[in-house]
Every structure is written in C-alpha cells, then in structure tokens.
Design an enzyme around this catalytic site. Sequence first.
Site, PDB file in Angstrom:
ATOM      1  CG  ASP A 153      -1.886   1.124   1.308  1.00  0.00           C
ATOM      2  OD1 ASP A 153      -1.982   1.880   0.324  1.00  0.00           O
ATOM      3  OD2 ASP A 153      -2.570   1.271   2.346  1.00  0.00           O
ATOM      4  CB  CYS A 199      -3.414   6.554  -2.809  1.00  0.00           C
ATOM      5  SG  CYS A 199      -1.654   6.809  -2.611  1.00  0.00           S
TER       6      CYS A 199
HETATM    7  N1  SAH Z   1      -1.372   0.746   4.870  1.00  0.00           N
HETATM    8  C1  SAH Z   1      -1.522   1.885   5.736  1.00  0.00           C
HETATM    9  C2  SAH Z   1      -0.754   3.127   5.299  1.00  0.00           C
HETATM   10  C3  SAH Z   1      -0.702   3.447   3.853  1.00  0.00           C
HETATM   11  S1  SAH Z   1      -0.051   5.046   3.480  1.00  0.00           S
HETATM   12  C4  SAH Z   1      -2.989   2.196   5.933  1.00  0.00           C
HETATM   13  O1  SAH Z   1      -3.836   1.694   5.213  1.00  0.00           O
HETATM   14  O2  SAH Z   1      -3.308   2.954   6.842  1.00  0.00           O
HETATM   15  C5  SAH Z   1       1.580   4.661   2.946  1.00  0.00           C
HETATM   16  C6  SAH Z   1       2.552   4.451   4.073  1.00  0.00           C
HETATM   17  O3  SAH Z   1       3.832   4.162   3.528  1.00  0.00           O
HETATM   18  C7  SAH Z   1       2.763   5.651   4.988  1.00  0.00           C
HETATM   19  O4  SAH Z   1       2.540   5.248   6.311  1.00  0.00           O
HETATM   20  C8  SAH Z   1       4.234   6.043   4.771  1.00  0.00           C
HETATM   21  O5  SAH Z   1       4.864   6.521   5.942  1.00  0.00           O
HETATM   22  C9  SAH Z   1       4.833   4.743   4.345  1.00  0.00           C
HETATM   23  N2  SAH Z   1       6.064   4.790   3.518  1.00  0.00           N
HETATM   24  C10 SAH Z   1       6.433   5.722   2.619  1.00  0.00           C
HETATM   25  N3  SAH Z   1       7.547   5.337   1.981  1.00  0.00           N
HETATM   26  C11 SAH Z   1       7.897   4.128   2.479  1.00  0.00           C
HETATM   27  C12 SAH Z   1       8.950   3.208   2.189  1.00  0.00           C
HETATM   28  N4  SAH Z   1       9.871   3.473   1.270  1.00  0.00           N
HETATM   29  N5  SAH Z   1       8.993   2.052   2.881  1.00  0.00           N
HETATM   30  C13 SAH Z   1       8.051   1.771   3.827  1.00  0.00           C
HETATM   31  N6  SAH Z   1       7.049   2.604   4.130  1.00  0.00           N
HETATM   32  C14 SAH Z   1       6.959   3.768   3.466  1.00  0.00           C
END
Ligand code: SAH
Length: 494
Positions: free
Chosen positions: A394, A421
């Site tokens: 995600d 998204c």
């Molecule tokens: N699955 C969760 C959040 C999705 S939003 C939900 O449904 O609530 C995407 C998330 O990815 C955010 O929390 C952001 O901090 C994280 N993120 C961004 N880049 C990332 C990366 N390179 N590795 C791991 N997480 C990351």
Amino acid sequence: MNKNELFTVDITDVGSDGEGIGKTEGFTWFIKDTIPGDVIEASVMKIKKNYGFARMVRIITPSPDRVESACPIARSCGGCTLQAMSYEAQLRFKQSKVFNNLTRLGGLNCVMVSGGADAEDGKIPVLETIGMDSPWRYRNKAQLPIGYDKNGRLVAGFYAGHSHNIIPQDDCLIGAEENEAITKCVLDFCTQKHISAYDETRHEGLLRHILLRKGYYTGEIMVCLVINGESLPCADELVSRLREFDGMSSISLNVNRERTNVILGSRLINLYGPGYITDMIGELTFKINPLSFFQVNPVQTAKLYAKALEYAALTGGENVWDLYCGIGTISLFLAQKAGFVRGVEIIPEAIDNARDNAAMNGLENTQFYVGSAEDVVPEVFEKEHCHADVIVVDPPRKGCDEKLLETIVKMTPDRVVYVSCDSATLARDLKWMGAHGYQTVKAQPVDMFPHSGHVETVCLLSNTQRPKKESYITLDVEMEDYYRIKNEGKKSTT
Ligand code: SAH
C-alpha cells in the site's frame, strides 16, 4: 491566443487535481470548476508550450452530470473539486480513470465491467467503484488554519487562493457535525483571552491550527491546538468549556515553533484525557493520538480492507507481508485470518502504534519492522529466506521501488494484493509485475474521498509461473528442495 482572450471549449476529462480538461485543435486546457460534458466559455490565463490554463467564464451547456454544489463555498475552498458532479457520475469517472491509466500507461488489456458482471475472456476487469451510501460527513479529521478575516475577527477556515487571508468555514459538509460548535467555542475563548492567531509571514502570534478528530464508531472527540509557543493562557478554562461537548475525550496542545507549512510539530502537551482517542475498523480497535496517521474515511476504509482481505484469500496458515503498513491497520486485519503477518513501515512512531494496536487487539501473530520496504524486505529475505504466501503493498503516491518489486518476485508469493492511491504509478508497477510473472487478475476502485478527484484501487495479482500443485511430483530435486526450505520457513514463524 492571448491572455484574457475568450474561447469556447468542450470539457472531456478531469485532471489530477480535479480540474476539467478540454481541447481546442489538439491543444489541452486545464479549467477549474468545470466537469466533463460541460460546454463553456473560457478566458485564457496562462499558456505553456503544450498546454494552457483558462478560467471558466460561463457555462454555455451544462453537463448532464452537473448538480448544484451542496456546499456554498465549494468553489472558493477548492477541497471538493468534483462537487458539481452527481455522485453516480463521480463513481463512473473514477472507474474510467483507473481503466484509462491501466490501459494507456500500463498497457494492460482491461475492460470496465458493471455490477458483478464477468469480464470477457482474457481481459482484466476494472470493477465498478465502491462508493458510499451517503457521501457526506465522512471525514474523521479536520485541520483548520487560524487567522483573521478582513474585519480583524479571529476565524478558522481555509486560505483563500494564494493569499494569507482566511475564509471562515463554518460547517464543512464532509466533516463531523460537531466541528462547527467546537471551533466556535475555541475561537470565542481565544478572542476573550486575547490569544493571537499565528501570522506566517512575520512568524508571530500563538494559535496556528485547530486539529479535530472524531472516532466514527466510538464517537470520541479529540481537540488539539497547534501553537507557536510552550503553553496556552487559561488552558484550564478552555478544557472545562470543551468538556461540555458530548464525547470529548482528549484535549491537547501541539508545539510547532518552526517557520514551516507543516502543520504539526513533534511535541504534545496533554491537557485532558489519556492523550488519544480510539476508533474501530471492522472488529479491531485502534488508538489514535494527534500525530498518528489514520485513514480519514473509516466507512470506506473498512470496505477497502475487506476487499484486500478477500483478494488475499487467506485460509489460516499463510505467511503474509504487509508493506507500507502505517500503524498496522491492514496487517491486523490480515492477522485475524493469517498464520503470521510481517509489517514494514518507514516511520518509527507508526510502528510503535502498530505494535500497541496488535497488543491491544490480542494479535500476537505479527511482527513489525521499521525501515524502507525496499531495504528491509530484501534484507530479511536474504537472511531468513522466509516464505511469503501473500504480499500486500500500500505505497504512497510514487508507487513501489523497483528493488522492492524484484524482491517480491523472488519471494514467489501466490498472490500480491496491491492497494494504490495513484492509479498512474499503479499502472507502471502492474506492467513491471506482468513482465515478471505476476498477472493482474482484477482491479477494484474504492471511493475513499467523495467529491475529490482521488481514487483508491485494490488489485489482485497472481503468480503465473508457479508450478501447479498436481505437477509437484514431476519437480526436479532442486525445486523440491526449494519448496522444503520454503515450508520450513513457514513453520518457524507460525
Ligand atoms: N497501509 C496503511 C498506510 C498506507 S499510506 C494504511 O492503510 O493505513 C503509505 C505508508 O507508507 C505511509 O505510512 C508512509 O509513511 C509509508 N512509507 C512511505 N515510503 C515508504 C517506504 N519506502 N517504505 C516503507 N514505508 C513507506
């Protein structure tokens, strides 16, 4: 064409910020406040090499999908760019947006299907957008900047255009009904106590933002005042006034003394309550503090996660990875049905929340890692050769890093569930996965943000290269070894 020149144009599409798009002799125009199907008179604002911006002057023929905006300030606020489009048309538009991106950018052979209809042979169905029964009052969070109106009155609302003037917003129709009265209570208090609004240009004044959150299922309300200072005068009096509201559960200050347009600082000062509110998604409970990331539309989140769970098709023993897991909401949803779930997220505080949430919901079959998915997953896989039956991703709008996709393919999960998204980067990643043995089976758009141009999509990808079960007996020794190692990995983690 020159600036301010008038022209007639048919609006045929919607841009990424929800603005209408029309073409004249192959030249593309971006025009705010218009929707597909409108024929309008427009006035030239700015011209670039291949495209231009124009202003809508009048509607010559309205789109059949045009409705009266429910919100009186929809046009100046600009938050709900699709409010002039009927909700049914918004849902159709979002389905076609996903279809267009997957087809044009991803080169996938898709077909839009309606209802539960099956796709034609060999085509990937892009299903009807899952919408809301009532697409109002869905947001559980509001962040209102504080300033002065043109009469010098303290107001909360939104910035008008590119200025620093604030247009008061009394009742936002996609937010909680209580927000209006709570905001008024805070503003009256601050006016009486001569508490000043923060001024961005001079970096002076105390009150920057009001952050409001409401647990959709619990009804618990959080108020957090973001201040350019260390304390709020007469805070006790504000607390007792706010406690008059039903459901008031958490009142706090957030200190943000930086010259920045990032809303929240890192420090919280608790004034009342446990420092968080709780809310539910499905059967799970989550703690939410002012800094926590939490999906803003809880009704649709439950539908989105249910789809992800359905596509994961868990039967009880699976090893699952949830990448970009935030506070572990999807991970915990999956953990109810899986053998073991590993979550990966880059923000350490989110992982603290994820661990707390796992403990609070009694889901011990989970493990969370802090770090970027593209670093953590290859590292853990190299070290532990841990098996994955299902991988859920995600990512943020930029999509997945190629290094991560390479590792996912190496881990040979049966299924990948991609929650996105941004359907443009989704299309790019699905194309890559398709070329590496993972075919997209179906795409399900979900409307998480009614009246905005955004659309969330859940896709199921299936491993087309894994040998079928019945062919196991013909596997050579190397492959047998491989599956034995995979299965051992499975046992050691459950
Ligand atoms: N699955 C969760 C959040 C999705 S939003 C939900 O449904 O609530 C995407 C998330 O990815 C955010 O929390 C952001 O901090 C994280 N993120 C961004 N880049 C990332 C990366 N390179 N590795 C791991 N997480 C990351």
